[in-house]
Scaffold this active site. Structure first.
Site, PDB file in Angstrom:
ATOM      1  N   LYS A 100     -13.178   8.101   0.580  1.00  0.00           N
ATOM      2  CA  LYS A 100     -13.045   6.638   0.538  1.00  0.00           C
ATOM      3  C   LYS A 100     -11.713   6.151  -0.035  1.00  0.00           C
ATOM      4  O   LYS A 100     -11.588   5.024  -0.498  1.00  0.00           O
ATOM      5  CB  LYS A 100     -14.203   5.959  -0.218  1.00  0.00           C
ATOM      6  CG  LYS A 100     -15.591   6.437   0.118  1.00  0.00           C
ATOM      7  CD  LYS A 100     -15.812   6.794   1.546  1.00  0.00           C
ATOM      8  CE  LYS A 100     -15.976   5.625   2.479  1.00  0.00           C
ATOM      9  NZ  LYS A 100     -16.264   6.136   3.858  1.00  0.00           N
ATOM     10  N   SER A 101     -10.697   7.002   0.060  1.00  0.00           N
ATOM     11  CA  SER A 101      -9.379   6.634  -0.464  1.00  0.00           C
ATOM     12  C   SER A 101      -8.452   6.082   0.608  1.00  0.00           C
ATOM     13  O   SER A 101      -7.306   5.720   0.313  1.00  0.00           O
ATOM     14  CB  SER A 101      -8.720   7.859  -1.114  1.00  0.00           C
ATOM     15  OG  SER A 101      -9.532   8.335  -2.157  1.00  0.00           O
ATOM     16  N   TRP A 126     -10.968  18.299   9.499  1.00  0.00           N
ATOM     17  CA  TRP A 126     -11.223  18.677   8.105  1.00  0.00           C
ATOM     18  C   TRP A 126     -11.331  20.199   8.033  1.00  0.00           C
ATOM     19  O   TRP A 126     -12.151  20.809   8.740  1.00  0.00           O
ATOM     20  CB  TRP A 126     -12.537  18.062   7.629  1.00  0.00           C
ATOM     21  CG  TRP A 126     -12.428  16.740   6.968  1.00  0.00           C
ATOM     22  CD1 TRP A 126     -12.449  16.503   5.621  1.00  0.00           C
ATOM     23  CD2 TRP A 126     -12.303  15.444   7.586  1.00  0.00           C
ATOM     24  NE1 TRP A 126     -12.329  15.143   5.377  1.00  0.00           N
ATOM     25  CE2 TRP A 126     -12.240  14.474   6.559  1.00  0.00           C
ATOM     26  CE3 TRP A 126     -12.224  15.010   8.917  1.00  0.00           C
ATOM     27  CZ2 TRP A 126     -12.116  13.109   6.808  1.00  0.00           C
ATOM     28  CZ3 TRP A 126     -12.086  13.658   9.172  1.00  0.00           C
ATOM     29  CH2 TRP A 126     -12.033  12.726   8.122  1.00  0.00           C
ATOM     30  N   HIS A 170     -11.174  17.088   1.833  1.00  0.00           N
ATOM     31  CA  HIS A 170     -11.656  16.421   0.615  1.00  0.00           C
ATOM     32  C   HIS A 170     -11.838  17.462  -0.505  1.00  0.00           C
ATOM     33  O   HIS A 170     -12.382  17.133  -1.561  1.00  0.00           O
ATOM     34  CB  HIS A 170     -13.019  15.759   0.856  1.00  0.00           C
ATOM     35  CG  HIS A 170     -12.995  14.505   1.686  1.00  0.00           C
ATOM     36  ND1 HIS A 170     -11.988  13.577   1.632  1.00  0.00           N
ATOM     37  CD2 HIS A 170     -13.897  14.009   2.566  1.00  0.00           C
ATOM     38  CE1 HIS A 170     -12.264  12.575   2.462  1.00  0.00           C
ATOM     39  NE2 HIS A 170     -13.413  12.814   3.039  1.00  0.00           N
ATOM     40  N   SER A 207     -16.483   1.486  -2.459  1.00  0.00           N
ATOM     41  CA  SER A 207     -16.534   1.911  -1.060  1.00  0.00           C
ATOM     42  C   SER A 207     -17.526   3.074  -0.900  1.00  0.00           C
ATOM     43  O   SER A 207     -18.324   3.114   0.048  1.00  0.00           O
ATOM     44  CB  SER A 207     -15.128   2.344  -0.623  1.00  0.00           C
ATOM     45  OG  SER A 207     -15.123   2.748   0.713  1.00  0.00           O
ATOM     46  N   THR A 209      -3.526  -1.872  11.358  1.00  0.00           N
ATOM     47  CA  THR A 209      -4.135  -2.893  10.503  1.00  0.00           C
ATOM     48  C   THR A 209      -5.632  -2.616  10.440  1.00  0.00           C
ATOM     49  O   THR A 209      -6.199  -1.933  11.313  1.00  0.00           O
ATOM     50  CB  THR A 209      -3.930  -4.309  11.076  1.00  0.00           C
ATOM     51  OG1 THR A 209      -4.545  -4.338  12.369  1.00  0.00           O
ATOM     52  CG2 THR A 209      -2.460  -4.668  11.190  1.00  0.00           C
ATOM     53  N   LYS A 244     -14.441  -3.404   4.340  1.00  0.00           N
ATOM     54  CA  LYS A 244     -13.651  -4.561   3.875  1.00  0.00           C
ATOM     55  C   LYS A 244     -12.154  -4.311   4.016  1.00  0.00           C
ATOM     56  O   LYS A 244     -11.391  -5.205   4.327  1.00  0.00           O
ATOM     57  CB  LYS A 244     -13.936  -4.835   2.390  1.00  0.00           C
ATOM     58  CG  LYS A 244     -15.277  -5.463   2.111  1.00  0.00           C
ATOM     59  CD  LYS A 244     -15.129  -6.962   2.084  1.00  0.00           C
ATOM     60  CE  LYS A 244     -16.466  -7.615   1.789  1.00  0.00           C
ATOM     61  NZ  LYS A 244     -16.402  -9.049   1.999  1.00  0.00           N
TER      62      LYS A 244
HETATM   63  S1  PPS Z   1     -13.788   8.900   4.332  1.00  0.00           S
HETATM   64  O1  PPS Z   1     -15.250   8.762   4.687  1.00  0.00           O
HETATM   65  O2  PPS Z   1     -13.623   9.581   3.051  1.00  0.00           O
HETATM   66  O3  PPS Z   1     -13.026   9.542   5.400  1.00  0.00           O
HETATM   67  O4  PPS Z   1     -13.310   7.390   4.155  1.00  0.00           O
HETATM   68  P1  PPS Z   1     -11.794   6.934   4.031  1.00  0.00           P
HETATM   69  O5  PPS Z   1     -11.203   6.826   5.385  1.00  0.00           O
HETATM   70  O6  PPS Z   1     -11.073   7.789   3.041  1.00  0.00           O
HETATM   71  O7  PPS Z   1     -11.925   5.496   3.361  1.00  0.00           O
HETATM   72  C1  PPS Z   1     -12.580   4.433   3.997  1.00  0.00           C
HETATM   73  C2  PPS Z   1     -12.040   3.173   3.328  1.00  0.00           C
HETATM   74  O8  PPS Z   1     -10.719   2.906   3.820  1.00  0.00           O
HETATM   75  C3  PPS Z   1     -10.696   1.614   4.400  1.00  0.00           C
HETATM   76  N1  PPS Z   1      -9.732   1.534   5.506  1.00  0.00           N
HETATM   77  C4  PPS Z   1      -8.721   0.645   5.532  1.00  0.00           C
HETATM   78  N2  PPS Z   1      -8.319  -0.286   4.632  1.00  0.00           N
HETATM   79  C5  PPS Z   1      -7.246  -1.062   4.991  1.00  0.00           C
HETATM   80  N3  PPS Z   1      -6.592  -0.945   6.163  1.00  0.00           N
HETATM   81  C6  PPS Z   1      -6.957  -0.020   7.076  1.00  0.00           C
HETATM   82  N4  PPS Z   1      -6.300   0.072   8.227  1.00  0.00           N
HETATM   83  C7  PPS Z   1      -8.072   0.828   6.776  1.00  0.00           C
HETATM   84  N5  PPS Z   1      -8.692   1.834   7.429  1.00  0.00           N
HETATM   85  C8  PPS Z   1      -9.711   2.246   6.638  1.00  0.00           C
HETATM   86  C9  PPS Z   1     -12.141   1.425   4.863  1.00  0.00           C
HETATM   87  O9  PPS Z   1     -12.413   0.082   5.180  1.00  0.00           O
HETATM   88  C10 PPS Z   1     -12.889   1.950   3.661  1.00  0.00           C
HETATM   89  O10 PPS Z   1     -12.760   1.104   2.527  1.00  0.00           O
HETATM   90  P2  PPS Z   1     -13.767  -0.085   2.137  1.00  0.00           P
HETATM   91  O11 PPS Z   1     -13.317  -0.573   0.797  1.00  0.00           O
HETATM   92  O12 PPS Z   1     -15.137   0.499   2.107  1.00  0.00           O
HETATM   93  O13 PPS Z   1     -13.612  -1.130   3.203  1.00  0.00           O
END
Ligand code: PPS
Length: 290
Positions: free
Chosen positions: A45-46, A78, A102, A132, A222, A252
């Protein structure tokens, strides 16, 4: 592979039995990297999917073809997943091999030290990671029910969640910088200075882009563009594993969303633990605690 209720423990850390086996985790730890490989390492979720998308478009020089036709897990597989070996032969031989993990650094360190692989360690404000991850538990059927937000916060702070402690994960990968080419990137850099961060990534990877190519990457990475791209929004995954009727993977995409979730007491508790555990690392990060 289903095993939705199975937990694999490897290196003292719990992993979802769906997608991970002892054999797949062991194979990851012994993987033979090439000097030209690029590894995205993250705590869940980073912003992993975001960075995978940006790197795909950097390597394609802005061509949308791979980002629009190949799922992210096949473009940047992965290392520890059990289908990894079936995906590697299908990677585009014309560009560096892009992998994701991860895993904590200690599991991969021996394999990484044998090559000059480039590691991109992507970190995000831990309170936003926590929020997240909490919401992800509601839709991911391969993760256990960890109770309400307060229960989850407790377990996250103790490192008693799948993929282990955020604190140890970040520290371990930063510490590895002395011996391995580990580059720290943050979700906050990507949010606040996307063009500069893409240019920094190009510098690390030895790639050159025209500014029009950067424009294409910015437009297609985006939150809104990625939310609509089925190759990255996980809509290809069956509801049996990821129930996006209960919430979205692309949820979000904001910095600071934690402020809508943390009570003042929870914030105080988090800050006290963060300041103790991260005191030697704080200066590496662009975020503030409040
Ligand atoms: S995972 O399951 O570990 O692979 O998830 P990961 O991709 O690391 O993290 C998912 C969060 O990243 C946000 N996300 C983004 N934020 C801004 N811009 C873009 N383009 C974008 N793409 C992915 C995604 O919404 C998840 O965060 P949260 O806070 O839940 O929305």
């Amino acid at each position: 592979m289903e095993r939705l209720n199975v937990t694999e423990i490897y290196g003292g850390i719990e992993f979802p039995g769906h997608l991970h086996t002892q054999e797949s985790l062991q194979a990851a730890s012994e993987f033979q990297f090439r000097d030209t490989d690029v590894l995205v390492a993250t705590y869940p979720k980073s912003g992993t999917t975001w960075l995978q998308e940006i790197l795909t478009l950097i390597f394609s020089k802005g061509s949308l073809e791979p980002a629009h036709t190949i799922p992210n897990w096949a473009r940047a597989p992965w290392l520890e997943h059990l289908y990894f070996n079936t995906l590697v032969p299908r990677l585009n031989p014309a560009i560096p091999r892009l992998f994701t993990t991860h895993l904590p650094s200690q599991v991969l360190a021996p394999a990484l030290k044998k090559s000059k692989v480039t590691v991109l360690y992507l970190a995000r404000h831990p309170k936003d990671v926590l929020v997240s991850f909490y919401h992800f538990h509601k839709i991911a059927k391969f993760l256990p029910d960890r109770g309400n937000f307060d229960d989850f916060l407790d377990q996250f702070l103790k490192g008693k969640v799948h993929f282990g402690s955020w604190f140890t994960h970040v520290q371990g990968w930063l510490d590895l910088r002395e011996e391995v080419n580990v580059n720290l990137i943050t979700y906050e850099d990507l949010s606040q200075e996307p063009r500069c961060t893409i240019q920094r990534l190009c510098g690390i990877l030895g790639c050159q882009l025209q500014s029009q190519e950067e424009d294409i990457i910015l437009k297609n990475c985006t939150f809104s563009a990625m939310s609509q791209n089925s190759m990255v929004n996980y809509s290809l995954v069956s509801n049996k594993f990821l129930d996006q009727t209960k919430g979205k993977f692309m949820r979000k995409g904001e910095m600071g969303n934690w402020k809508e979730h943390f009570s003042p007491e929870q914030n105080k508790k988090f800050n006290a633990i963060y300041l103790t555990k991260m005191k030697d690392y704080i200066l590496h990060f662009p975020w503030s605690l409040d």
